[in-house]
Enzyme design. Sequence first.
Site, PDB file in Angstrom:
ATOM      1  N   ASP A 108       0.857  -1.186   0.000  1.00  0.00           N
ATOM      2  CA  ASP A 108       0.000   0.000   0.000  1.00  0.00           C
ATOM      3  C   ASP A 108       0.890   1.232   0.000  1.00  0.00           C
ATOM      4  O   ASP A 108       2.042   1.183   0.445  1.00  0.00           O
ATOM      5  CB  ASP A 108      -0.905   0.012   1.234  1.00  0.00           C
ATOM      6  CG  ASP A 108      -2.046  -0.987   1.149  1.00  0.00           C
ATOM      7  OD1 ASP A 108      -2.439  -1.338   0.021  1.00  0.00           O
ATOM      8  OD2 ASP A 108      -2.546  -1.401   2.205  1.00  0.00           O
ATOM      9  N   ASP A 125      -6.836  -1.444  -4.795  1.00  0.00           N
ATOM     10  CA  ASP A 125      -7.978  -1.207  -3.903  1.00  0.00           C
ATOM     11  C   ASP A 125      -8.995  -0.275  -4.553  1.00  0.00           C
ATOM     12  O   ASP A 125     -10.206  -0.509  -4.473  1.00  0.00           O
ATOM     13  CB  ASP A 125      -7.506  -0.601  -2.579  1.00  0.00           C
ATOM     14  CG  ASP A 125      -6.579  -1.511  -1.801  1.00  0.00           C
ATOM     15  OD1 ASP A 125      -6.657  -2.740  -1.977  1.00  0.00           O
ATOM     16  OD2 ASP A 125      -5.768  -0.969  -1.025  1.00  0.00           O
TER      17      ASP A 125
END
Length: 149
Positions: A108, A125
């Site tokens: 991330d 995402d």
Amino acid sequence: MRLWVIFFFAALGTWWVDQGIKALFLAGYQWQSRCLSLELHLNRGVAFSLFAFLGPWLKWLQVLLIAGMLLFFLKEGWIRRHPFALGVLLGAALGNLWDRFAHGAVVDYVYWHCGFDFAVFNYADVMIDLSVAWLLWSAWREHRRARGR
């Protein structure tokens, strides 16, 4: 055949873009501003680091979940109705799954921290969220059309 090509290239393209962006952050790229930080974070859980306690079992659970979803979409004929959205969904899901096998966690890098702290997330995402929203919107439109409105 054309719909399968759309599905395949949407999945491949989404996965490729996702992994390309993540490679930048794994190589050390970062950028900071007052409200947004682009920096490497390894998420061993899922959204908001949930289920991190499952450790390496989490990736195998995700394999089962993705395989089950793919089988459902094939059985119900969804890929023929929504090849692009489902291709994007699959490519993004496989991108995050790939991270779990290659890096032991999902890579991330987008962190919003202006006014409130938000979960750190990545391109995959966002693509998962957009494809699910697209599928829900399409289902709503199909339902309305079937009711004659």
